[in-house]
Design a protein around this motif. Structure first.
Motif, short mmCIF file in Angstrom:
data_model
loop_
_atom_site.label_atom_id
_atom_site.label_comp_id
_atom_site.label_asym_id
_atom_site.label_seq_id
_atom_site.Cartn_x
_atom_site.Cartn_y
_atom_site.Cartn_z
N SER A 118 0.83 -1.21 0.00
CA SER A 118 0.00 0.00 0.00
C SER A 118 0.86 1.26 0.00
N TRP A 119 2.04 1.18 0.62
CA TRP A 119 2.93 2.34 0.63
C TRP A 119 3.40 2.65 -0.79
N ALA A 120 3.76 1.60 -1.54
CA ALA A 120 4.22 1.80 -2.91
C ALA A 120 3.10 2.39 -3.76
N ARG A 121 1.89 1.88 -3.57
CA ARG A 121 0.76 2.42 -4.34
C ARG A 121 0.50 3.88 -3.96
N LEU A 122 0.68 4.19 -2.69
CA LEU A 122 0.50 5.57 -2.24
C LEU A 122 1.49 6.49 -2.96
N MET A 123 2.75 6.03 -3.12
CA MET A 123 3.74 6.82 -3.84
C MET A 123 3.34 6.99 -5.31
N ALA A 124 2.73 5.95 -5.88
CA ALA A 124 2.29 6.04 -7.27
C ALA A 124 1.19 7.09 -7.42
N TRP A 125 0.25 7.10 -6.48
CA TRP A 125 -0.81 8.12 -6.52
C TRP A 125 -0.20 9.52 -6.42
N GLU A 126 0.81 9.66 -5.56
CA GLU A 126 1.47 10.96 -5.40
C GLU A 126 2.12 11.37 -6.72
N ALA A 127 2.73 10.41 -7.41
CA ALA A 127 3.36 10.71 -8.70
C ALA A 127 2.33 11.13 -9.74
N LEU A 128 1.19 10.46 -9.76
CA LEU A 128 0.14 10.79 -10.72
C LEU A 128 -0.40 12.19 -10.50
N PRO A 180 8.25 -4.63 -9.00
CA PRO A 180 7.31 -5.76 -8.93
C PRO A 180 5.92 -5.38 -8.44
N THR A 181 5.83 -4.34 -7.61
CA THR A 181 4.54 -3.91 -7.09
C THR A 181 3.82 -3.00 -8.06
N LEU A 182 4.55 -2.06 -8.66
CA LEU A 182 3.92 -1.07 -9.52
C LEU A 182 3.80 -1.53 -10.98
N LEU A 183 4.63 -2.47 -11.38
CA LEU A 183 4.59 -2.96 -12.77
C LEU A 183 4.48 -4.49 -12.78
N PRO A 184 3.51 -5.05 -12.09
CA PRO A 184 3.43 -6.53 -12.02
C PRO A 184 3.21 -7.18 -13.37
N GLN A 185 2.47 -6.52 -14.26
CA GLN A 185 2.20 -7.11 -15.57
C GLN A 185 3.47 -7.20 -16.41
N ILE A 186 4.35 -6.20 -16.25
CA ILE A 186 5.62 -6.23 -16.97
C ILE A 186 6.53 -7.31 -16.39
N ALA A 187 6.61 -7.35 -15.06
CA ALA A 187 7.44 -8.37 -14.40
C ALA A 187 6.97 -9.76 -14.77
N ARG A 188 5.66 -9.95 -14.83
CA ARG A 188 5.10 -11.27 -15.14
C ARG A 188 5.51 -11.72 -16.55
N ARG A 189 5.50 -10.79 -17.50
CA ARG A 189 5.84 -11.14 -18.88
C ARG A 189 7.34 -11.36 -19.07
N ILE A 190 8.14 -10.56 -18.37
CA ILE A 190 9.59 -10.67 -18.55
C ILE A 190 10.15 -11.91 -17.86
N VAL A 191 9.74 -12.10 -16.61
CA VAL A 191 10.33 -13.17 -15.80
C VAL A 191 9.52 -14.46 -15.87
N ALA A 192 8.29 -14.37 -16.36
CA ALA A 192 7.41 -15.54 -16.44
C ALA A 192 7.17 -16.13 -15.06
#
Length: 217
Positions: A118-128, A180-192
């Protein structure tokens, strides 16, 4: 005058235990527990909705407290946000203690970011939003400036190659920890692999530590 017999429980027939009022330590702990419940509920609310979308009423409901207590303990939503920032900074400061090697500091950032999603997501909201939703308190030192000064100290001590810019290294490490928290879809595709799985986090933490060790001269 006959001695008074203890009251009995109507269900069990056993003597009832007298209720003792909480001692001074218990009374002192109650506000601390309440504050922690409010902070835990607030970081989830801010993480899900951002500062603008967060509602004090929902934070109070999550924490199971009266909304007036948020004003009492934190002076409203802005004060609550500042308290959360101070709490996160305490976590980061403990991770980045000067006695810890830089590779372990970077690796533990990964775990801390996952444990506090939740802290990482909070930082993302702040960035937006483009700018921090709440101004820093004038009597508080700039946290990021302090962290950058620590990276510069580590470079001077030989933990970082002299041709690297500590500011850019610090920014890259922040991004790596949050990826991994903010870009899970990218991590999932790259690392499988699922970026919140124990297997991924163990491997990613190890790789981040290895990368940082390669940054030394």
């Amino acid at each position: 005058m006959p001695a008074r017999r203890p009251e009995t429980d109507t269900d069990t027939g056993r003597p009832r235990r007298s209720r003792r009022s909480p001692d001074e330590t218990q009374r002192r702990r109650d506000p601390e527990r309440t504050r922690e419940r409010i902070l835990g509920a607030a970081v989830e609310e801010f993480g899900e909705h951002g500062f603008a979308g967060a509602r004090v009423s929902r934070i109070a409901a999550r924490a199971g407290v009266n909304a007036q207590l948020i004003s009492y303990y934190f002076d409203g939503k802005a004060g609550l946000y500042r308290a959360l920032m101070r709490k996160w900074r305490a976590v980061v400061t403990d991770i980045s203690r000067p006695d810890r090697p830089l590779d372990q500091v970077a690796a533990d950032y990964v775990i801390a970011t996952e444990e506090h999603r939740s802290w990482a997501r909070l930082m993302a909201w702040e960035a937006l939003g483009g700018t921090p939703p709440v101004d820093e308190q004038p009597d508080e030192p700039d946290f990021l400036v302090e962290q950058l000064a620590e990276i510069r100290r580590r470079q001077a001590a030989g933990e970082l190659a002299p041709d690297l810019d500590p500011a850019h290294v610090m920014l890259a490490l922040f991004g790596a920890a949050a990826a991994p928290t903010l870009l899970p879809q990218i991590a999932r595709r790259i690392v499988a692999a699922e970026p919140d799985s124990a297997e991924f986090l163990t491997a990613y933490r190890d790789q981040i530590a290895r990368m940082v060790r390669h940054l030394a001269p």
